[in-house]
Design a protein around this motif. Structure first.
Motif, PDB file in Angstrom:
ATOM      1  N   MET A  99       0.830  -1.207   0.000  1.00  0.00           N
ATOM      2  CA  MET A  99       0.000   0.000   0.000  1.00  0.00           C
ATOM      3  C   MET A  99       0.867   1.261   0.000  1.00  0.00           C
ATOM      4  N   GLY A 100       1.870   1.303   0.861  1.00  0.00           N
ATOM      5  CA  GLY A 100       2.739   2.465   0.902  1.00  0.00           C
ATOM      6  C   GLY A 100       3.426   2.720  -0.429  1.00  0.00           C
ATOM      7  N   THR A 101       3.876   1.646  -1.055  1.00  0.00           N
ATOM      8  CA  THR A 101       4.542   1.774  -2.356  1.00  0.00           C
ATOM      9  C   THR A 101       3.575   2.287  -3.412  1.00  0.00           C
ATOM     10  N   ALA A 102       2.369   1.738  -3.439  1.00  0.00           N
ATOM     11  CA  ALA A 102       1.387   2.171  -4.439  1.00  0.00           C
ATOM     12  C   ALA A 102       1.004   3.632  -4.241  1.00  0.00           C
ATOM     13  N   ILE A 103       0.814   4.046  -2.993  1.00  0.00           N
ATOM     14  CA  ILE A 103       0.448   5.438  -2.722  1.00  0.00           C
ATOM     15  C   ILE A 103       1.598   6.377  -3.070  1.00  0.00           C
ATOM     16  N   ALA A 104       2.821   5.959  -2.789  1.00  0.00           N
ATOM     17  CA  ALA A 104       3.979   6.780  -3.156  1.00  0.00           C
ATOM     18  C   ALA A 104       4.013   7.029  -4.660  1.00  0.00           C
ATOM     19  N   ARG A 105       3.702   6.017  -5.428  1.00  0.00           N
ATOM     20  CA  ARG A 105       3.742   6.175  -6.891  1.00  0.00           C
ATOM     21  C   ARG A 105       2.586   7.037  -7.396  1.00  0.00           C
ATOM     22  N   LEU A 106       1.432   6.979  -6.735  1.00  0.00           N
ATOM     23  CA  LEU A 106       0.343   7.895  -7.091  1.00  0.00           C
ATOM     24  C   LEU A 106       0.765   9.340  -6.816  1.00  0.00           C
ATOM     25  N   ALA A 107       1.477   9.539  -5.715  1.00  0.00           N
ATOM     26  CA  ALA A 107       1.943  10.883  -5.372  1.00  0.00           C
ATOM     27  C   ALA A 107       3.005  11.365  -6.359  1.00  0.00           C
ATOM     28  N   LEU A 108       3.906  10.488  -6.724  1.00  0.00           N
ATOM     29  CA  LEU A 108       4.923  10.866  -7.719  1.00  0.00           C
ATOM     30  C   LEU A 108       4.272  11.207  -9.055  1.00  0.00           C
ATOM     31  N   ALA A 109       3.221  10.469  -9.416  1.00  0.00           N
ATOM     32  CA  ALA A 109       2.526  10.741 -10.675  1.00  0.00           C
ATOM     33  C   ALA A 109       1.890  12.121 -10.681  1.00  0.00           C
ATOM     34  N   ALA A 110       1.550  12.623  -9.486  1.00  0.00           N
ATOM     35  CA  ALA A 110       0.966  13.962  -9.378  1.00  0.00           C
ATOM     36  C   ALA A 110       2.026  15.053  -9.316  1.00  0.00           C
ATOM     37  N   GLY A 111       3.297  14.657  -9.300  1.00  0.00           N
ATOM     38  CA  GLY A 111       4.370  15.630  -9.202  1.00  0.00           C
ATOM     39  C   GLY A 111       4.665  16.063  -7.781  1.00  0.00           C
ATOM     40  N   SER A 112       4.153  15.316  -6.803  1.00  0.00           N
ATOM     41  CA  SER A 112       4.398  15.665  -5.404  1.00  0.00           C
ATOM     42  C   SER A 112       5.824  15.325  -4.999  1.00  0.00           C
ATOM     43  N   ASP A 113       6.303  16.055  -4.013  1.00  0.00           N
ATOM     44  CA  ASP A 113       7.586  15.763  -3.384  1.00  0.00           C
ATOM     45  C   ASP A 113       7.315  14.689  -2.329  1.00  0.00           C
ATOM     46  N   VAL A 114       7.901  13.493  -2.492  1.00  0.00           N
ATOM     47  CA  VAL A 114       7.532  12.331  -1.686  1.00  0.00           C
ATOM     48  C   VAL A 114       8.680  11.890  -0.784  1.00  0.00           C
ATOM     49  N   GLN A 115       8.394  11.813   0.522  1.00  0.00           N
ATOM     50  CA  GLN A 115       9.304  11.235   1.498  1.00  0.00           C
ATOM     51  C   GLN A 115       8.715   9.900   1.949  1.00  0.00           C
ATOM     52  N   VAL A 116       9.545   8.860   1.957  1.00  0.00           N
ATOM     53  CA  VAL A 116       9.116   7.553   2.461  1.00  0.00           C
ATOM     54  C   VAL A 116       9.920   7.240   3.709  1.00  0.00           C
ATOM     55  N   VAL A 117       9.216   6.922   4.780  1.00  0.00           N
ATOM     56  CA  VAL A 117       9.827   6.692   6.089  1.00  0.00           C
ATOM     57  C   VAL A 117       9.657   5.226   6.469  1.00  0.00           C
ATOM     58  N   ALA A 118      10.749   4.607   6.929  1.00  0.00           N
ATOM     59  CA  ALA A 118      10.686   3.201   7.337  1.00  0.00           C
ATOM     60  C   ALA A 118      11.819   2.908   8.299  1.00  0.00           C
ATOM     61  N   ARG A 119      11.663   1.852   9.068  1.00  0.00           N
ATOM     62  CA  ARG A 119      12.748   1.440   9.969  1.00  0.00           C
ATOM     63  C   ARG A 119      13.964   0.988   9.157  1.00  0.00           C
ATOM     64  N   ASP A 120      13.723   0.410   8.000  1.00  0.00           N
ATOM     65  CA  ASP A 120      14.790  -0.001   7.092  1.00  0.00           C
ATOM     66  C   ASP A 120      14.876   1.027   5.967  1.00  0.00           C
ATOM     67  N   VAL A 121      15.887   1.883   6.022  1.00  0.00           N
ATOM     68  CA  VAL A 121      16.000   2.956   5.030  1.00  0.00           C
ATOM     69  C   VAL A 121      16.208   2.399   3.631  1.00  0.00           C
ATOM     70  N   ALA A 122      16.878   1.258   3.527  1.00  0.00           N
ATOM     71  CA  ALA A 122      17.078   0.650   2.217  1.00  0.00           C
ATOM     72  C   ALA A 122      15.738   0.278   1.591  1.00  0.00           C
ATOM     73  N   GLN A 123      14.805  -0.215   2.399  1.00  0.00           N
ATOM     74  CA  GLN A 123      13.477  -0.535   1.878  1.00  0.00           C
ATOM     75  C   GLN A 123      12.751   0.735   1.436  1.00  0.00           C
TER      76      GLN A 123
END
Length: 202
Positions: free
Chosen positions: A12-36
């Protein structure tokens, strides 16, 4: 440009991030594993859990039990932001009930704990696959959004692209949205529908 922080790197997080990128939004993704977090998409800014949230809109793309940790870690920061709860508060032991009171919802409980935030309910009635493709049965994927602040709902709608966003009313409608999400999950888990199915507005 819209700014959005997404806590969580699951489907879900990945899909929403891509919807945001498609809108031209500046996207930050936060996780315990930064590589993920970095692996979600090359265009996102990855940050470890606990770092400052840069988005005006913050999507909690996490299971319902993880909300406690988010409130503990980010409560003060979230007070000034649009907070998007995507959870379905299921009893995962039985898969046969919601674990919030019958007259409430996960989103309402979150709003009580974050009195300064503008909490909205969204995405919980859509599976990740339908967010990724933007379609369900040949129709645009419908994202139902409930919240008490019209500007907050508009901010979320402006931050994403590729789906149909529909205002479902005030935050008290989150209870019904969580019931719909519960029904969808039980149907899919029972193999009555696929994980690429869903409810849409024709």
């Amino acid at each position: 440009m819209a700014t959005i922080s997404i806590i969580g790197t699951g489907n879900m997080g990945t899909a929403i991030a891509r919807l945001a990128l498609a809108a031209g939004s500046d996207v930050q993704v936060v996780a315990r594993d930064v590589a993920q977090a970095a692996a979600v998409d090359p265009a996102v800014t990855a940050a470890p859990f606990g770092d400052a949230l840069t988005g005006d809109v913050v999507v909690l793309a996490l299971p319902y039990p993880a909300l406690d940790d988010v409130v503990t870690t980010y409560g003060d920061q979230l007070a000034s932001k649009v907070v998007v709860d995507i959870t379905n508060p299921l009893d995962f032991a039985t898969f046969d009930a919601l674990v919030v009171p019958a007259d409430s919802s996960a989103a309402a409980g979150l709003a009580d704990r974050l009195p300064g935030a503008k909490v909205v309910k969204a995405f919980n009635t859509s599976f990740a696959a339908t967010l990724a493709t933007g379609a369900v049965g040949g129709l645009p994927t419908t994202v139902l959004v409930a919240g008490d602040d019209a500007d907050a709902k508009a901010a979320l709608a402006d931050a994403i692209d590729g789906v149909r966003v529909v205002d479902a009313g005030p935050l008290r409608r989150a209870r019904e949205l969580e019931a719909v999400g519960f029904l969808q999950l039980t149907l899919a888990a029972g193999e009555k529908t696929g994980w690429d199915a869903g409810f849409v507005l024709a």
